[in-house]
Write a protein that holds these residues in place. Structure first.
Motif, PDB file in Angstrom:
ATOM      1  N   TYR A  99      41.718 -36.215 -14.006  1.00 43.33           N
ATOM      2  CA  TYR A  99      41.173 -35.092 -13.244  1.00 43.33           C
ATOM      3  C   TYR A  99      42.249 -34.511 -12.332  1.00 43.33           C
ATOM      4  O   TYR A  99      43.099 -35.241 -11.807  1.00 43.33           O
ATOM      5  CB  TYR A  99      39.980 -35.537 -12.397  1.00 43.33           C
ATOM      6  N   LEU A 100      42.178 -33.196 -12.123  1.00 49.77           N
ATOM      7  CA  LEU A 100      43.075 -32.496 -11.212  1.00 49.77           C
ATOM      8  C   LEU A 100      42.281 -31.947 -10.033  1.00 49.77           C
ATOM      9  O   LEU A 100      41.206 -31.352 -10.226  1.00 49.77           O
ATOM     10  CB  LEU A 100      43.793 -31.350 -11.928  1.00 49.77           C
ATOM     11  N   ASP A 101      42.809 -32.136  -8.836  1.00 48.83           N
ATOM     12  CA  ASP A 101      42.206 -31.603  -7.616  1.00 48.83           C
ATOM     13  C   ASP A 101      43.239 -30.767  -6.875  1.00 48.83           C
ATOM     14  O   ASP A 101      44.455 -31.014  -6.974  1.00 48.83           O
ATOM     15  CB  ASP A 101      41.727 -32.727  -6.696  1.00 48.83           C
ATOM     16  N   LEU A 102      42.771 -29.782  -6.110  1.00 48.52           N
ATOM     17  CA  LEU A 102      43.657 -28.911  -5.357  1.00 48.52           C
ATOM     18  C   LEU A 102      43.152 -28.782  -3.928  1.00 48.52           C
ATOM     19  O   LEU A 102      41.947 -28.594  -3.706  1.00 48.52           O
ATOM     20  CB  LEU A 102      43.741 -27.528  -6.002  1.00 48.52           C
ATOM     21  N   ALA A 103      44.058 -28.889  -2.964  1.00 46.88           N
ATOM     22  CA  ALA A 103      43.704 -28.725  -1.552  1.00 46.88           C
ATOM     23  C   ALA A 103      44.640 -27.691  -0.926  1.00 46.88           C
ATOM     24  O   ALA A 103      45.865 -27.812  -1.031  1.00 46.88           O
ATOM     25  CB  ALA A 103      43.810 -30.052  -0.806  1.00 46.88           C
ATOM     26  N   LEU A 104      44.059 -26.667  -0.298  1.00 44.18           N
ATOM     27  CA  LEU A 104      44.814 -25.601   0.356  1.00 44.18           C
ATOM     28  C   LEU A 104      44.402 -25.522   1.815  1.00 44.18           C
ATOM     29  O   LEU A 104      43.218 -25.687   2.143  1.00 44.18           O
ATOM     30  CB  LEU A 104      44.548 -24.243  -0.308  1.00 44.18           C
ATOM     31  N   SER A 105      45.351 -25.283   2.705  1.00 42.37           N
ATOM     32  CA  SER A 105      45.013 -25.086   4.113  1.00 42.37           C
ATOM     33  C   SER A 105      45.975 -24.095   4.740  1.00 42.37           C
ATOM     34  O   SER A 105      47.131 -23.951   4.307  1.00 42.37           O
ATOM     35  CB  SER A 105      45.058 -26.421   4.875  1.00 42.37           C
ATOM     36  N   TYR A 106      45.461 -23.403   5.765  1.00 45.12           N
ATOM     37  CA  TYR A 106      46.262 -22.408   6.477  1.00 45.12           C
ATOM     38  C   TYR A 106      45.962 -22.530   7.962  1.00 45.12           C
ATOM     39  O   TYR A 106      44.799 -22.449   8.376  1.00 45.12           O
ATOM     40  CB  TYR A 106      45.939 -20.995   5.985  1.00 45.12           C
ATOM     41  N   LYS A 107      47.015 -22.719   8.758  1.00 42.28           N
ATOM     42  CA  LYS A 107      46.874 -22.834  10.205  1.00 42.28           C
ATOM     43  C   LYS A 107      47.055 -21.460  10.840  1.00 42.28           C
ATOM     44  O   LYS A 107      48.134 -20.861  10.777  1.00 42.28           O
ATOM     45  CB  LYS A 107      47.915 -23.805  10.767  1.00 42.28           C
ATOM     46  N   TRP A 108      45.968 -20.991  11.454  1.00 39.39           N
ATOM     47  CA  TRP A 108      46.026 -19.700  12.117  1.00 39.39           C
ATOM     48  C   TRP A 108      46.701 -19.814  13.485  1.00 39.39           C
ATOM     49  O   TRP A 108      47.426 -18.923  13.907  1.00 39.39           O
ATOM     50  CB  TRP A 108      44.625 -19.116  12.264  1.00 39.39           C
ATOM     51  N   THR A 109      46.443 -20.913  14.161  1.00 41.99           N
ATOM     52  CA  THR A 109      47.121 -21.190  15.425  1.00 41.99           C
ATOM     53  C   THR A 109      47.507 -22.658  15.441  1.00 41.99           C
ATOM     54  O   THR A 109      46.936 -23.475  14.723  1.00 41.99           O
ATOM     55  CB  THR A 109      46.220 -20.888  16.634  1.00 41.99           C
ATOM     56  N   ASN A 110      48.478 -23.000  16.258  1.00 44.01           N
ATOM     57  CA  ASN A 110      49.013 -24.352  16.302  1.00 44.01           C
ATOM     58  C   ASN A 110      48.673 -25.011  17.622  1.00 44.01           C
ATOM     59  O   ASN A 110      49.021 -24.490  18.691  1.00 44.01           O
ATOM     60  CB  ASN A 110      50.535 -24.320  16.107  1.00 44.01           C
ATOM     61  N   ALA A 111      47.982 -26.137  17.565  1.00 50.12           N
ATOM     62  CA  ALA A 111      47.584 -26.837  18.790  1.00 50.12           C
ATOM     63  C   ALA A 111      48.786 -27.288  19.592  1.00 50.12           C
ATOM     64  O   ALA A 111      48.738 -27.373  20.816  1.00 50.12           O
ATOM     65  CB  ALA A 111      46.689 -28.020  18.445  1.00 50.12           C
ATOM     66  N   ALA A 112      49.908 -27.592  18.916  1.00 48.87           N
ATOM     67  CA  ALA A 112      51.084 -28.098  19.622  1.00 48.87           C
ATOM     68  C   ALA A 112      51.723 -27.035  20.510  1.00 48.87           C
ATOM     69  O   ALA A 112      52.312 -27.336  21.547  1.00 48.87           O
ATOM     70  CB  ALA A 112      52.112 -28.611  18.618  1.00 48.87           C
ATOM     71  N   THR A 113      51.595 -25.758  20.105  1.00 54.63           N
ATOM     72  CA  THR A 113      52.234 -24.680  20.878  1.00 54.63           C
ATOM     73  C   THR A 113      51.245 -23.848  21.681  1.00 54.63           C
ATOM     74  O   THR A 113      51.559 -23.369  22.768  1.00 54.63           O
ATOM     75  CB  THR A 113      53.027 -23.756  19.932  1.00 54.63           C
ATOM     76  N   ASP A 114      50.041 -23.687  21.154  1.00 54.58           N
ATOM     77  CA  ASP A 114      49.059 -22.823  21.814  1.00 54.58           C
ATOM     78  C   ASP A 114      48.028 -23.583  22.629  1.00 54.58           C
ATOM     79  O   ASP A 114      47.222 -22.973  23.323  1.00 54.58           O
ATOM     80  CB  ASP A 114      48.328 -21.961  20.764  1.00 54.58           C
ATOM     81  N   GLY A 115      48.021 -24.898  22.500  1.00 52.14           N
ATOM     82  CA  GLY A 115      47.036 -25.689  23.229  1.00 52.14           C
ATOM     83  C   GLY A 115      45.732 -25.829  22.480  1.00 52.14           C
ATOM     84  O   GLY A 115      44.879 -26.612  22.864  1.00 52.14           O
ATOM     85  N   TYR A 116      45.527 -25.044  21.451  1.00 49.28           N
ATOM     86  CA  TYR A 116      44.351 -25.188  20.609  1.00 49.28           C
ATOM     87  C   TYR A 116      44.765 -24.822  19.185  1.00 49.28           C
ATOM     88  O   TYR A 116      45.799 -24.195  18.956  1.00 49.28           O
ATOM     89  CB  TYR A 116      43.198 -24.309  21.086  1.00 49.28           C
ATOM     90  N   GLY A 117      43.966 -25.230  18.210  1.00 53.48           N
ATOM     91  CA  GLY A 117      44.344 -24.976  16.835  1.00 53.48           C
ATOM     92  C   GLY A 117      43.158 -24.587  15.977  1.00 53.48           C
ATOM     93  O   GLY A 117      42.052 -25.092  16.165  1.00 53.48           O
ATOM     94  N   VAL A 118      43.417 -23.659  15.061  1.00 52.94           N
ATOM     95  CA  VAL A 118      42.394 -23.243  14.105  1.00 52.94           C
ATOM     96  C   VAL A 118      43.007 -23.292  12.712  1.00 52.94           C
ATOM     97  O   VAL A 118      44.092 -22.751  12.480  1.00 52.94           O
ATOM     98  CB  VAL A 118      41.875 -21.818  14.394  1.00 52.94           C
ATOM     99  N   GLU A 119      42.316 -23.974  11.797  1.00 50.71           N
ATOM    100  CA  GLU A 119      42.809 -24.148  10.438  1.00 50.71           C
ATOM    101  C   GLU A 119      41.675 -23.940   9.455  1.00 50.71           C
ATOM    102  O   GLU A 119      40.577 -24.479   9.618  1.00 50.71           O
ATOM    103  CB  GLU A 119      43.399 -25.550  10.264  1.00 50.71           C
ATOM    104  N   THR A 120      41.897 -23.147   8.432  1.00 47.68           N
ATOM    105  CA  THR A 120      40.928 -22.987   7.353  1.00 47.68           C
ATOM    106  C   THR A 120      41.404 -23.786   6.147  1.00 47.68           C
ATOM    107  O   THR A 120      42.606 -23.967   5.941  1.00 47.68           O
ATOM    108  CB  THR A 120      40.773 -21.515   6.953  1.00 47.68           C
ATOM    109  N   PHE A 121      40.460 -24.273   5.345  1.00 50.38           N
ATOM    110  CA  PHE A 121      40.849 -25.078   4.186  1.00 50.38           C
ATOM    111  C   PHE A 121      39.920 -24.809   3.020  1.00 50.38           C
ATOM    112  O   PHE A 121      38.765 -24.393   3.180  1.00 50.38           O
ATOM    113  CB  PHE A 121      40.833 -26.569   4.529  1.00 50.38           C
ATOM    114  N   LEU A 122      40.447 -25.045   1.816  1.00 44.65           N
ATOM    115  CA  LEU A 122      39.688 -24.944   0.573  1.00 44.65           C
ATOM    116  C   LEU A 122      40.102 -26.090  -0.326  1.00 44.65           C
ATOM    117  O   LEU A 122      41.290 -26.275  -0.618  1.00 44.65           O
ATOM    118  CB  LEU A 122      39.965 -23.604  -0.133  1.00 44.65           C
TER     119      LEU A 122
END
Length: 387
Positions: A317-340
């Motif tokens: 079986y093949l699986d795929l994981a994608l994610s995109y960080k809209w903001t970075n918790a390390a630099t902005d103090g908070y983080g938002v990430e979407t994933f599929l």
């Protein structure tokens, strides 16, 4: 049948000592050589005192190579259900070998067993780890294991309880109650410490991580490859009555298969991360004791059934994981990430596993859901955030 309420408790008192002793460091024959050991004393209010221990060593003759070995005595204490499961009653007919196999109408009681002892296992592990200095970012390991369990907990039916008592096993005789005439009137169908099991195999793991800039200055991000496989050599269980069968490679039941493997390819370059995973099992058999033949077959028996096809396909079986960080918790103090995540990208059907002449209930799938994907392609999407 009627069912009684559950009632039961137990106490555990334990203490342990653990140590690591360096025996050599930066010598002519060893970069490092360490001994590790541990001992644990445990007292169960239900089953008494038991001692477990471990002794091991790690030896690195050079920076790039390390050997490791362990030997241990391990236990698994009976759980609450095995000890205190409430009784479920039934009635049926069995034969009594003490009375010329006369048919006896009895009352059965399926329940826990307060007299259970912890299972004991002797475990041996041997391994080697490779970190070659001439190949930065690469690591590989090989680990062999052998687990030998005695007094494993299992259950048998009412007839087997009586038969084992007749064979001289007093533990099972305690589960049979007779009336004043000596006739059986009740059989307790409960777990006992009577199984022996052996599991043996080895694990292979390799990984490689590199920045793509090391390949070309025009490339960015990091590339990671990882491979993990387990080869099962033996999975043997004996109840002292039936002919023991090694179940490795029997893809129709609980197996395990001959091989189970997982490989991942990951690319990360903030804010994007992509991981492709391949996972699968090797092809196997319905039963290692079956005899596959189409003509000139021997007489089929309950221990060695003749079949015209003993093969079951493997699976990949093949699986795929994608994610995109809209903001970075390390630099902005908070983080938002979407994933599929997409599992079983190819929508691969499971291997068909026939269930024999008796068939299978219409609500059940004609495959082995333990090993094969029965849900097909599926998607998971979401948002992760940190505040």
């Amino acid at each position: 049948g009627t069912q009684a309420p559950i009632l039961g408790s137990y106490n555990v008192t334990e203490g342990f000592v653990e140590t690591v002793v360096p025996l050599a460091k930066d010598t002519a024959w060893a970069r490092s050589f360490d001994l590790n050991a541990a001992v644990r004393a445990t007292s169960y209010s239900t089953s008494g005192y038991v001692t477990t221990w471990k002794v091991g060593a790690t030896y690195a003759p050079i920076d790039d190579l390390r050997f490791r070995a362990t030997r241990s005595r391990d236990i698994r204490a009976p759980n609450r259900s095995e000890l205190f499961a409430s009784a479920v009653y039934n009635s049926s007919v069995i034969t009594d070998p003490f009375r010329n196999n006369a048919s006896v109408f009895y009352q059965g009681s399926t329940n826990g067993n307060i007299n259970l002892k912890p299972e004991e296992a002797d475990t041996t592990g041997l391994g080697v780890v490779l970190n070659p200095g001439f190949f930065p970012g690469f690591q590989a390991s090989f680990d062999y294991y052998n687990i030998d369990i005695t007094g494993a907990i299992g259950s048998v039916g009412a007839q087997a309880v009586v038969d084992r008592c007749y064979a001289g096993n007093q533990t099972f005789c305690a589960a049979v109650t007779r009336d004043a005439t000596g006739a059986i009137y009740q059989v307790f169908i409960q777990p006992f410490n009577f199984l022996s099991q052996i599991a043996r195999g080895y694990d292979i793991e390799a990984s490689y991580r590199t920045p793509l800039a090391a390949i070309s200055s025009d490339l960015g991000g990091d590339l990671t490859l990882r491979f993990l496989a387990t080869h099962y050599l033996k999975n043997y269980s004996s109840n002292g009555v039936n002919i023991p069968t090694d179940t490795v490679g029997t893809n129709s039941g609980n197996g395990p298969p001959n091989w189970r493997y997982l490989a991942t390819l990951s690319y990360s370059n903030d804010p994007i991360s992509v991981t492709l995973t391949g996972r699968g099992i090797s092809a196997g058999l319905y039963n290692n004791a079956n005899i596959e033949c189409t003509s000139g077959c021997p007489v089929s028996t309950s221990d060695h059934i003749t079949v015209n096809n003993n093969h079951i396909d493997g699976a990949f079986y093949l699986d795929l994981a994608l994610s995109y960080k809209w903001t970075n918790a390390a630099t902005d103090g908070y983080g938002v990430e979407t994933f599929l995540n997409i599992q079983n990208i190819a929508n691969k059907d499971p291997a068909i596993v026939a269930h024999g002449p008796a068939g299978v209930a219409w609500a059940l799938t004609t495959t082995n859901a333990t090993f094969y994907d029965v849900m097909g392609r599926r998607f998971h999407a979401g948002v992760r955030f940190k505040m």
